[in-house]
Design a protein around this motif. Structure first.
Motif, PDB file in Angstrom:
ATOM      1  N   LEU A   9       0.889  -1.163   0.000  1.00 35.70           N
ATOM      2  CA  LEU A   9       0.000   0.000   0.000  1.00 35.70           C
ATOM      3  C   LEU A   9       0.929   1.215   0.000  1.00 35.70           C
ATOM      4  O   LEU A   9       1.413   1.648   1.044  1.00 35.70           O
ATOM      5  CB  LEU A   9      -0.889   0.003   1.249  1.00 35.70           C
ATOM      6  CG  LEU A   9      -1.732  -1.254   1.487  1.00 35.70           C
ATOM      7  CD1 LEU A   9      -2.451  -1.175   2.823  1.00 35.70           C
ATOM      8  CD2 LEU A   9      -2.697  -1.486   0.363  1.00 35.70           C
ATOM      9  N   PRO A  12      -0.893   4.566   2.337  1.00 31.88           N
ATOM     10  CA  PRO A  12      -1.959   3.977   3.151  1.00 31.88           C
ATOM     11  C   PRO A  12      -3.153   4.893   3.390  1.00 31.88           C
ATOM     12  O   PRO A  12      -4.278   4.417   3.522  1.00 31.88           O
ATOM     13  CB  PRO A  12      -1.266   3.641   4.472  1.00 31.88           C
ATOM     14  CG  PRO A  12       0.175   3.536   4.137  1.00 31.88           C
ATOM     15  CD  PRO A  12       0.402   4.495   3.005  1.00 31.88           C
ATOM     16  N   ARG A  16      -8.192   3.231   0.291  1.00 29.01           N
ATOM     17  CA  ARG A  16      -9.592   3.109   0.701  1.00 29.01           C
ATOM     18  C   ARG A  16     -10.416   2.805  -0.537  1.00 29.01           C
ATOM     19  O   ARG A  16     -10.238   3.441  -1.581  1.00 29.01           O
ATOM     20  CB  ARG A  16     -10.113   4.411   1.335  1.00 29.01           C
ATOM     21  CG  ARG A  16      -9.293   4.893   2.523  1.00 29.01           C
ATOM     22  CD  ARG A  16      -9.476   3.977   3.736  1.00 29.01           C
ATOM     23  NE  ARG A  16      -8.718   4.441   4.883  1.00 29.01           N
ATOM     24  CZ  ARG A  16      -7.604   3.873   5.325  1.00 29.01           C
ATOM     25  NH1 ARG A  16      -7.096   2.841   4.707  1.00 29.01           N
ATOM     26  NH2 ARG A  16      -6.999   4.330   6.386  1.00 29.01           N
ATOM     27  N   PHE A  24     -11.328  -0.097   3.819  1.00 34.13           N
ATOM     28  CA  PHE A  24     -10.520  -0.182   5.032  1.00 34.13           C
ATOM     29  C   PHE A  24     -10.907   0.946   5.974  1.00 34.13           C
ATOM     30  O   PHE A  24     -11.166   2.076   5.540  1.00 34.13           O
ATOM     31  CB  PHE A  24      -9.027   0.003   4.705  1.00 34.13           C
ATOM     32  CG  PHE A  24      -8.305  -1.245   4.263  1.00 34.13           C
ATOM     33  CD1 PHE A  24      -8.356  -2.422   4.986  1.00 34.13           C
ATOM     34  CD2 PHE A  24      -7.507  -1.212   3.124  1.00 34.13           C
ATOM     35  CE1 PHE A  24      -7.644  -3.544   4.592  1.00 34.13           C
ATOM     36  CE2 PHE A  24      -6.791  -2.324   2.718  1.00 34.13           C
ATOM     37  CZ  PHE A  24      -6.856  -3.495   3.453  1.00 34.13           C
ATOM     38  N   ALA A  26      -9.042   0.934   9.225  1.00 36.78           N
ATOM     39  CA  ALA A  26      -7.836   1.020  10.053  1.00 36.78           C
ATOM     40  C   ALA A  26      -6.828   1.984   9.432  1.00 36.78           C
ATOM     41  O   ALA A  26      -6.918   2.331   8.245  1.00 36.78           O
ATOM     42  CB  ALA A  26      -7.215  -0.360  10.219  1.00 36.78           C
ATOM     43  N   GLN A  27      -5.856   2.399  10.227  1.00 30.98           N
ATOM     44  CA  GLN A  27      -4.825   3.322   9.770  1.00 30.98           C
ATOM     45  C   GLN A  27      -3.452   2.657   9.669  1.00 30.98           C
ATOM     46  O   GLN A  27      -2.719   2.915   8.745  1.00 30.98           O
ATOM     47  CB  GLN A  27      -4.735   4.524  10.713  1.00 30.98           C
ATOM     48  CG  GLN A  27      -6.000   5.350  10.782  1.00 30.98           C
ATOM     49  CD  GLN A  27      -6.348   5.978   9.449  1.00 30.98           C
ATOM     50  OE1 GLN A  27      -5.475   6.468   8.749  1.00 30.98           O
ATOM     51  NE2 GLN A  27      -7.623   5.965   9.099  1.00 30.98           N
ATOM     52  N   LEU A  32      -4.723  -2.770   9.223  1.00 34.69           N
ATOM     53  CA  LEU A  32      -5.039  -3.087   7.831  1.00 34.69           C
ATOM     54  C   LEU A  32      -4.872  -4.586   7.578  1.00 34.69           C
ATOM     55  O   LEU A  32      -5.699  -5.205   6.902  1.00 34.69           O
ATOM     56  CB  LEU A  32      -4.162  -2.273   6.887  1.00 34.69           C
ATOM     57  CG  LEU A  32      -4.404  -0.766   6.920  1.00 34.69           C
ATOM     58  CD1 LEU A  32      -3.306  -0.028   6.157  1.00 34.69           C
ATOM     59  CD2 LEU A  32      -5.766  -0.418   6.347  1.00 34.69           C
ATOM     60  N   GLU A  35      -7.888  -6.372   9.062  1.00 35.61           N
ATOM     61  CA  GLU A  35      -9.101  -6.206   8.245  1.00 35.61           C
ATOM     62  C   GLU A  35      -9.061  -7.100   7.005  1.00 35.61           C
ATOM     63  O   GLU A  35     -10.067  -7.717   6.652  1.00 35.61           O
ATOM     64  CB  GLU A  35      -9.293  -4.746   7.838  1.00 35.61           C
ATOM     65  CG  GLU A  35      -9.825  -3.888   8.955  1.00 35.61           C
ATOM     66  CD  GLU A  35     -10.186  -2.495   8.473  1.00 35.61           C
ATOM     67  OE1 GLU A  35     -10.954  -2.385   7.482  1.00 35.61           O
ATOM     68  OE2 GLU A  35      -9.697  -1.533   9.073  1.00 35.61           O
ATOM     69  N   GLY A  74       1.396  -7.386   8.524  1.00 37.65           N
ATOM     70  CA  GLY A  74       1.674  -6.076   7.960  1.00 37.65           C
ATOM     71  C   GLY A  74       2.877  -5.427   8.600  1.00 37.65           C
ATOM     72  O   GLY A  74       3.137  -5.632   9.785  1.00 37.65           O
ATOM     73  N   LEU A 101     -11.685  -3.109  -0.385  1.00 36.95           N
ATOM     74  CA  LEU A 101     -11.056  -2.528   0.801  1.00 36.95           C
ATOM     75  C   LEU A 101     -10.183  -1.314   0.489  1.00 36.95           C
ATOM     76  O   LEU A 101     -10.238  -0.308   1.195  1.00 36.95           O
ATOM     77  CB  LEU A 101     -10.213  -3.584   1.519  1.00 36.95           C
ATOM     78  CG  LEU A 101     -10.972  -4.730   2.168  1.00 36.95           C
ATOM     79  CD1 LEU A 101     -10.019  -5.854   2.551  1.00 36.95           C
ATOM     80  CD2 LEU A 101     -11.737  -4.238   3.381  1.00 36.95           C
ATOM     81  N   ALA A 102      -9.354  -1.417  -0.552  1.00 41.06           N
ATOM     82  CA  ALA A 102      -8.332  -0.398  -0.808  1.00 41.06           C
ATOM     83  C   ALA A 102      -8.505   0.338  -2.123  1.00 41.06           C
ATOM     84  O   ALA A 102      -7.690   1.205  -2.446  1.00 41.06           O
ATOM     85  CB  ALA A 102      -6.943  -1.046  -0.766  1.00 41.06           C
ATOM     86  N   TRP A 106      -3.209  -0.179  -4.231  1.00 41.28           N
ATOM     87  CA  TRP A 106      -2.403  -1.274  -3.744  1.00 41.28           C
ATOM     88  C   TRP A 106      -1.697  -1.914  -4.940  1.00 41.28           C
ATOM     89  O   TRP A 106      -2.115  -1.740  -6.071  1.00 41.28           O
ATOM     90  CB  TRP A 106      -3.235  -2.318  -3.007  1.00 41.28           C
ATOM     91  CG  TRP A 106      -4.316  -2.946  -3.866  1.00 41.28           C
ATOM     92  CD1 TRP A 106      -5.567  -2.453  -4.103  1.00 41.28           C
ATOM     93  CD2 TRP A 106      -4.216  -4.158  -4.612  1.00 41.28           C
ATOM     94  NE1 TRP A 106      -6.251  -3.286  -4.953  1.00 41.28           N
ATOM     95  CE2 TRP A 106      -5.449  -4.346  -5.281  1.00 41.28           C
ATOM     96  CE3 TRP A 106      -3.215  -5.103  -4.795  1.00 41.28           C
ATOM     97  CZ2 TRP A 106      -5.688  -5.448  -6.110  1.00 41.28           C
ATOM     98  CZ3 TRP A 106      -3.460  -6.201  -5.614  1.00 41.28           C
ATOM     99  CH2 TRP A 106      -4.697  -6.355  -6.254  1.00 41.28           C
TER     100      TRP A 106
END
Length: 114
Positions: A9, A12, A16, A24, A26-27, A32, A35, A74, A101-102, A106
């Motif tokens: 990612l 990051p 999203r 996603f 989370a940070q 991540l 998730e 991660g 999610l992303a 990614w």
């Protein structure tokens, strides 16, 4: 046979998906990874996405594949996050979950047998 997917990612904050209902939340690297791991271990994300489609019954059930033994780790590296997912889920399904999610933020850098 489990496959190990090496993902990155690059930004990051931008990782999203297009729809916040599936993206996603989370940070950090650990959040991540967790998730994504949940998205591979259960069909909850798939079911929510499927029910949001115009014709949920027309969605290919193969996209709902799960791997209860999937693992994702991660690591934060300066400004990017690397994820390593080990799963029996087909690559096409993994990519579909990552797009939810992303979004397109990614990259898949390598694939290897686990």
């Amino acid at each position: 046979m489990p496959i190990r997917y090496y993902l990155s990612l690059p930004d990051p904050q931008r990782a999203r998906g297009n729809d916040p209902a599936f993206a996603f939340r989370a940070q950090g690297a650990d959040g991540l990874a967790l998730e994504l791991q949940q998205a591979l271990r259960s069909d909850e994300l798939f079911q929510r996405w499927r029910m949001a489609q115009d014709d949920p019954d027309a969605v290919d059930p193969a996209l709902g594949a799960v791997d209860p033994a999937a693992t994702v780790s991660g690591q934060q590296h300066d400004l990017h996050i690397d994820l390593v997912a080990t799963t029996t889920i087909p690559g096409s399904v993994l990519k579909q979950r990552l797009r939810l999610l992303a979004g397109s933020h990614w990259t898949l850098s390598d694939v290897a047998s686990a």
